[in-house]
Design a protein around this motif. Structure first.
Motif, PDB file in Angstrom:
ATOM      1  N   ILE A   1       0.831  -1.212   0.000  1.00  0.00           N
ATOM      2  CA  ILE A   1       0.000   0.000   0.000  1.00  0.00           C
ATOM      3  C   ILE A   1       0.867   1.265   0.000  1.00  0.00           C
ATOM      4  CG2 ILE A   1      -1.704   1.322   1.323  1.00  0.00           C
ATOM      5  CD1 ILE A   1      -3.075  -1.245   2.045  1.00  0.00           C
ATOM      6  N   PRO A   2       1.884   1.354   0.890  1.00  0.00           N
ATOM      7  CA  PRO A   2       2.717   2.562   0.851  1.00  0.00           C
ATOM      8  C   PRO A   2       3.431   2.756  -0.489  1.00  0.00           C
ATOM      9  CG  PRO A   2       3.030   1.406   2.917  1.00  0.00           C
ATOM     10  CD  PRO A   2       2.207   0.517   2.057  1.00  0.00           C
TER      11      PRO A   2
ATOM     12  N   LEU B   1       7.509  11.238  16.745  1.00  0.00           N
ATOM     13  CA  LEU B   1       7.569  10.648  15.408  1.00  0.00           C
ATOM     14  C   LEU B   1       8.073  11.657  14.382  1.00  0.00           C
ATOM     15  CD1 LEU B   1       4.387   8.415  15.218  1.00  0.00           C
ATOM     16  CD2 LEU B   1       6.772   7.696  15.197  1.00  0.00           C
ATOM     17  N   LEU B   2       7.666  12.915  14.570  1.00  0.00           N
ATOM     18  CA  LEU B   2       8.126  13.955  13.660  1.00  0.00           C
ATOM     19  C   LEU B   2       9.641  14.132  13.782  1.00  0.00           C
ATOM     20  CD1 LEU B   2       6.486  15.728  11.725  1.00  0.00           C
ATOM     21  CD2 LEU B   2       6.650  17.570  13.397  1.00  0.00           C
ATOM     22  N   MET B   3      10.133  14.111  15.038  1.00  0.00           N
ATOM     23  CA  MET B   3      11.568  14.262  15.272  1.00  0.00           C
ATOM     24  C   MET B   3      12.352  13.111  14.644  1.00  0.00           C
ATOM     25  SD  MET B   3      12.717  15.707  18.986  1.00  0.00           S
ATOM     26  CE  MET B   3      11.550  14.823  19.947  1.00  0.00           C
ATOM     27  N   VAL B   4      11.857  11.879  14.899  1.00  0.00           N
ATOM     28  CA  VAL B   4      12.538  10.707  14.345  1.00  0.00           C
ATOM     29  C   VAL B   4      12.576  10.804  12.817  1.00  0.00           C
ATOM     30  CG1 VAL B   4      12.352   8.215  14.023  1.00  0.00           C
ATOM     31  CG2 VAL B   4      12.027   9.189  16.290  1.00  0.00           C
ATOM     32  N   ASN B   5      11.450  11.199  12.220  1.00  0.00           N
ATOM     33  CA  ASN B   5      11.405  11.337  10.769  1.00  0.00           C
ATOM     34  C   ASN B   5      12.375  12.399  10.267  1.00  0.00           C
ATOM     35  OD1 ASN B   5       9.731   9.573   9.242  1.00  0.00           O
ATOM     36  ND2 ASN B   5       7.970  10.362  10.365  1.00  0.00           N
ATOM     37  N   LEU B   6      12.438  13.535  10.992  1.00  0.00           N
ATOM     38  CA  LEU B   6      13.352  14.596  10.568  1.00  0.00           C
ATOM     39  C   LEU B   6      14.802  14.122  10.613  1.00  0.00           C
ATOM     40  CD1 LEU B   6      12.056  17.973  12.032  1.00  0.00           C
ATOM     41  CD2 LEU B   6      12.618  17.416   9.665  1.00  0.00           C
ATOM     42  N   ILE B   7      15.154  13.443  11.715  1.00  0.00           N
ATOM     43  CA  ILE B   7      16.536  12.956  11.837  1.00  0.00           C
ATOM     44  C   ILE B   7      16.837  11.986  10.696  1.00  0.00           C
ATOM     45  CG2 ILE B   7      18.150  11.646  13.273  1.00  0.00           C
ATOM     46  CD1 ILE B   7      16.604  12.702  15.722  1.00  0.00           C
TER      47      ILE B   7
ATOM     48  N   PRO C   1       6.947  -2.663  15.403  1.00  0.00           N
ATOM     49  CA  PRO C   1       8.168  -2.726  14.596  1.00  0.00           C
ATOM     50  C   PRO C   1       7.866  -2.836  13.100  1.00  0.00           C
ATOM     51  CG  PRO C   1       8.336  -4.225  16.450  1.00  0.00           C
ATOM     52  CD  PRO C   1       6.938  -3.686  16.461  1.00  0.00           C
ATOM     53  N   LEU C   2       6.760  -3.495  12.754  1.00  0.00           N
ATOM     54  CA  LEU C   2       6.373  -3.636  11.349  1.00  0.00           C
ATOM     55  C   LEU C   2       6.081  -2.272  10.732  1.00  0.00           C
ATOM     56  CD1 LEU C   2       5.550  -5.402   8.959  1.00  0.00           C
ATOM     57  CD2 LEU C   2       3.323  -5.717  10.011  1.00  0.00           C
ATOM     58  N   HIS C   3       5.266  -1.495  11.422  1.00  0.00           N
ATOM     59  CA  HIS C   3       4.910  -0.151  10.959  1.00  0.00           C
ATOM     60  C   HIS C   3       6.146   0.736  10.861  1.00  0.00           C
ATOM     61  CE1 HIS C   3       2.741   3.867  12.065  1.00  0.00           C
ATOM     62  NE2 HIS C   3       3.101   3.846  10.809  1.00  0.00           N
ATOM     63  N   PHE C   4       7.012   0.661  11.878  1.00  0.00           N
ATOM     64  CA  PHE C   4       8.209   1.511  11.882  1.00  0.00           C
ATOM     65  C   PHE C   4       9.127   1.188  10.703  1.00  0.00           C
ATOM     66  CE2 PHE C   4      12.588   2.512  13.358  1.00  0.00           C
ATOM     67  CZ  PHE C   4      12.430   3.879  13.416  1.00  0.00           C
ATOM     68  N   GLY C   5       9.239  -0.096  10.370  1.00  0.00           N
ATOM     69  CA  GLY C   5      10.101  -0.497   9.253  1.00  0.00           C
ATOM     70  C   GLY C   5       9.666   0.131   7.944  1.00  0.00           C
ATOM     71  N   ILE C   6       8.364   0.095   7.689  1.00  0.00           N
ATOM     72  CA  ILE C   6       7.845   0.667   6.448  1.00  0.00           C
ATOM     73  C   ILE C   6       8.072   2.178   6.430  1.00  0.00           C
ATOM     74  CG2 ILE C   6       5.752   1.019   5.082  1.00  0.00           C
ATOM     75  CD1 ILE C   6       6.693  -1.857   5.099  1.00  0.00           C
ATOM     76  N   MET C   7       7.809   2.806   7.589  1.00  0.00           N
ATOM     77  CA  MET C   7       8.010   4.252   7.698  1.00  0.00           C
ATOM     78  C   MET C   7       9.476   4.609   7.425  1.00  0.00           C
ATOM     79  SD  MET C   7       7.549   6.445  11.183  1.00  0.00           S
ATOM     80  CE  MET C   7       9.219   6.970  11.529  1.00  0.00           C
TER      81      MET C   7
ATOM     82  N   LEU D   1       1.435  10.495   5.950  1.00  0.00           N
ATOM     83  CA  LEU D   1       0.272   9.596   5.995  1.00  0.00           C
ATOM     84  C   LEU D   1       0.662   8.249   6.592  1.00  0.00           C
ATOM     85  CD1 LEU D   1      -1.523  10.121   2.538  1.00  0.00           C
ATOM     86  CD2 LEU D   1      -2.322  10.799   4.810  1.00  0.00           C
ATOM     87  N   ILE D   2       1.778   7.694   6.088  1.00  0.00           N
ATOM     88  CA  ILE D   2       2.214   6.377   6.557  1.00  0.00           C
ATOM     89  C   ILE D   2       2.588   6.427   8.034  1.00  0.00           C
ATOM     90  CG2 ILE D   2       3.997   4.585   6.280  1.00  0.00           C
ATOM     91  CD1 ILE D   2       1.898   4.774   4.015  1.00  0.00           C
ATOM     92  N   THR D   3       3.219   7.556   8.438  1.00  0.00           N
ATOM     93  CA  THR D   3       3.638   7.686   9.831  1.00  0.00           C
ATOM     94  C   THR D   3       2.444   7.734  10.775  1.00  0.00           C
ATOM     95  OG1 THR D   3       5.551   8.941   9.095  1.00  0.00           O
ATOM     96  CG2 THR D   3       5.010   9.079  11.429  1.00  0.00           C
ATOM     97  N   TYR D   4       1.446   8.522  10.408  1.00  0.00           N
ATOM     98  CA  TYR D   4       0.370   8.774  11.370  1.00  0.00           C
ATOM     99  C   TYR D   4      -0.871   7.913  11.152  1.00  0.00           C
ATOM    100  CZ  TYR D   4       3.332  12.515  12.955  1.00  0.00           C
ATOM    101  OH  TYR D   4       4.398  13.213  13.457  1.00  0.00           O
ATOM    102  N   ILE D   5      -0.906   7.153  10.062  1.00  0.00           N
ATOM    103  CA  ILE D   5      -2.020   6.219   9.890  1.00  0.00           C
ATOM    104  C   ILE D   5      -1.458   4.794   9.814  1.00  0.00           C
ATOM    105  CG2 ILE D   5      -4.117   5.677   8.573  1.00  0.00           C
ATOM    106  CD1 ILE D   5      -3.953   8.460   7.347  1.00  0.00           C
ATOM    107  N   PRO D   6      -1.253   4.153  10.947  1.00  0.00           N
ATOM    108  CA  PRO D   6      -0.625   2.818  10.956  1.00  0.00           C
ATOM    109  C   PRO D   6      -1.400   1.824  10.090  1.00  0.00           C
ATOM    110  CG  PRO D   6      -0.921   3.645  13.199  1.00  0.00           C
ATOM    111  CD  PRO D   6      -1.595   4.616  12.294  1.00  0.00           C
ATOM    112  N   TRP D   7      -2.709   2.038   9.990  1.00  0.00           N
ATOM    113  CA  TRP D   7      -3.555   1.115   9.232  1.00  0.00           C
ATOM    114  C   TRP D   7      -3.013   0.877   7.822  1.00  0.00           C
ATOM    115  CZ3 TRP D   7      -6.513   1.324   4.772  1.00  0.00           C
ATOM    116  CH2 TRP D   7      -7.445   0.303   4.610  1.00  0.00           C
TER     117      TRP D   7
END
Lengths: 171, 431
Positions: free
Chosen positions: B181-182, B321-327, B359-365, B414-420
């Motif tokens: 999906i992503p 999550l925003l911080m992790v994404n920025l880094i 961990p699954l969601h984080f990997g895709i993100m 979207l992927i970060t904040y909508i785990p679905w």
């Protein structure tokens, strides 16, 4: 010297090609025994893992030779002439230090230790020391290739061997 | 923070800046740090041992096999068939070639597992054709470069296997299915932006095919697409493990490219095997040394410390999550994806797991995030290869890339904040 390097390059490449082809066969055999003969072979999983260790670590010395390891080259691309050659020599010295202390020395200690403790693998029963032998072996090759790169850099005026092409790596 | 952490970070960053290969930088920094806690003899032995045992995994075998099948499939003929098939599906709209390019990159990226290969194979064919049709050269290159990265999310994907290892064993099958999906969302986003630009600039309408022609092009593309169906279908149905599927992929692509299509000559096989070894070795040395590093990280409790520091700054899930994404975005502009995953997964995964992220969601993100970095200067392998193929420069292309960055970041949010979006498919298939 040049003749020996050429021979070494060729032999290393051929051994790696053979190991890779062998690993494909081993895992294919595992799939065949599981799906067609319905009797999963027991040694193939272990053998293929050990082959991967050898391919990965011995291949790493080949990748050092072809300058394929990933790095961040911003500085080396900015520098020119003398400064660049100093940087290349420095990078190679760091690689040599790692290869010597970790791969050759640490690897040799590890091999010795596992031989002394007589560690054997679970399925095929081979001595684990033989698997770990790739560490010092690859370390020696890395030292040789790094020294070669230093010599090449000092002898030639260009010495651009640090620059990588960007189609290497997983992505 | 005690001194050993400073030594680790300082020596690592210093060596990276000196252009020491990343795998060696990790190994040297780890060894120096270890000397603070254990004697030198056991330290060097431990690092050496971790280098070998870090690679000792049956799951990792899938990496060389997917690389090999990608190289076997990554030939011009297969790229051309996929492009023709994409033309049938999306070619008839205004700016049609732009969508064809994106769709072909998605197919080819998935089959070859490599964004760089997709850029050179699809871009090498599509960019000149688009140039001739009056499309802007920089637009063509920008869309190729960004679309190529979708193949890293759409399975089979080697970087997801690397993540599976770095995360301590998230199921490869679940990661593969979660990537669909992503990956498709990014593709659709790029097509959307491409469509907007194409309509404003009045780019030409592509060819329309008759049903019969369309059917023929579809049949031509089937053998290549079948690889994905066999591999992913087999994994989802629980017939194969990922490693077995990768071996089947090798056999299938060998039959297809050597015997059926005759794209690869027997003589070339040894060079293809050697190229596979080279790429495999780059990855394995990275995995080996970072396995030693993750040992010292957990020995020194570093992930826990970072986690509590971050959580003491804010408890907001959104902000962290925003911080992790920025880094990660910043890291991605400098560093290739494989080392970035290996280094930052053990550091950030405990942080986000504290916030209830799986961990699954984080990997895709993480993979999607680092995909953006592959297309950005100063260091972006896909961007560099794309500029070479498109015969343009990084300075010239940057403006054309901006809208595509925006859409990729939008999808990332979207992927970060909508785990679905990442979890729905794996859940549906029972992972």
């Amino acid at each position: 010297m040049q003749k020996f390097t050429k021979f070494l390059d060729k032999s290393l490449a051929n051994i790696l090609i053979f190991l890779m082809a062998f690993m494909v066969l081993v895992v294919t055999w595992q799939v065949i025994t599981r799906f067609i003969l319905r009797e999963p072979s027991s040694f193939t999983e272990e053998l293929s893992r050990f082959l991967l260790i050898w391919i990965g670590l011995l291949g790493a010395s080949y990748a050092l030779r072809t300058n394929a390891h990933l790095g961040i080259d911003l500085l080396s691309q900015k520098l020119e002439g003398f400064n660049k050659r100093v940087l290349i020599v420095l990078v190679n010295i760091l690689v040599i230090l790692f290869s010597f202390f970790i791969m050759v020395l640490g690897g040799f200690r590890l091999v010795q230790l596992t031989f002394t403790l007589n560690q054997i693998s679970a399925s095929m029963g081979i001595k684990m020391g033989y698997v770990y032998l790739v560490l010092p072996l690859s370390g020696i090759l890395m030292i040789y290739y790094s020294l070669l790169s230093i010599v090449e850099t000092l002898l030639t005026k260009a010495g651009g061997r640090i620059d990588r092409s960007y189609d290497k790596g997983l992505v | 923070m005690d001194i050993s952490v400073l030594v680790l970070v300082f020596s690592f960053v210093l060596m990276l800046m000196l252009s020491v290969p990343i795998a060696y930088s990790i190994g040297i920094a780890t060894t120096l740090t270890m000397l603070f806690t254990i004697a030198s003899g056991p330290a060097v032995t431990t690092v050496a041992q971790r280098m070998a045992t870090g690679i000792d995994s049956f799951a990792l075998l899938a990496i060389p096999f997917f690389i090999l099948s990608g190289l076997l499939m990554g030939r011009g003929g297969i790229a051309r068939r996929l492009i023709d098939f994409a033309k049938v599906i999306v070619g008839m709209f205004p700016g049609g070639l732009a969508y064809v390019n994106v769709l072909a990159c998605m197919f080819f990226g998935a089959i070859s597992g490599s964004a760089v290969a997709a850029t050179s194979a699809i871009g090498g064919f599509m960019i000149p054709v688009m140039n001739k049709e009056g499309y802007d050269k920089n637009f063509n290159t920008a869309i190729t470069v960004t679309a190529s990265t979708t193949g890293l999310l759409i399975p089979p994907s080697n970087v997801l296997i690397v993540y599976s290892l770095a995360s301590g064993g998230v199921s490869i099958a679940a990661l593969f299915i979660a990537g669909y999906i992503p990956g498709i969302l990014v593709g659709l986003g790029l097509i959307g932006i491409g469509a907007g630009i194409a309509i404003v600039r009045k780019y030409p309408v592509g060819d329309r095919y008759s049903i019969l022609e369309g059917l023929k092009k579809f049949l031509d593309a089937i053998p290549s697409l079948l690889l994905i169906i066999i591999v992913i279908g087999g994994i989802i149905a629980g017939i194969f493990t990922a490693t077995e599927a990768s071996a089947v992929a090798v056999i299938y692509s060998l039959l297809l490219s050597v015997i059926v299509y005759r794209e690869v000559k027997i003589k070339e096989l040894s060079q293809i095997l050697l190229k596979t070894v080279e790429t495999t070795a780059i990855v394995m040395l990275l995995i080996g040394t970072s396995s030693a590093m993750s040992w010292i990280l957990s020995y020194e409790n570093i992930p826990q410390n970072i986690s509590s520091t971050l959580l003491s700054l804010t408890e907001s899930k959104i902000l962290i999550l925003l911080m992790v994404n920025l880094i990660l975005l910043i890291v991605g502009t400098f560093m290739d994806m494989t080392p970035a995953i290996l280094i930052f997964t053990p550091i950030f995964l405990p942080v986000v797991m504290n916030l209830g992220i799986t961990p699954l969601h984080f990997g895709i993100m993480m993979v999607l995030n680092l995909c953006i970095g592959l297309c950005t200067p100063p260091v972006g392998s896909v961007l560099f290869v794309g500029c070479g193929i498109g015969k343009t420069s990084i300075t010239a292309i940057t403006k054309s890339l901006l809208p595509f960055y925006v859409i990729m970041i939008l999808v990332l949010l979207l992927i970060t904040y909508i785990p679905w979006l990442s979890l729905a498919l794996p859940e549906f298939f029972g992972y």
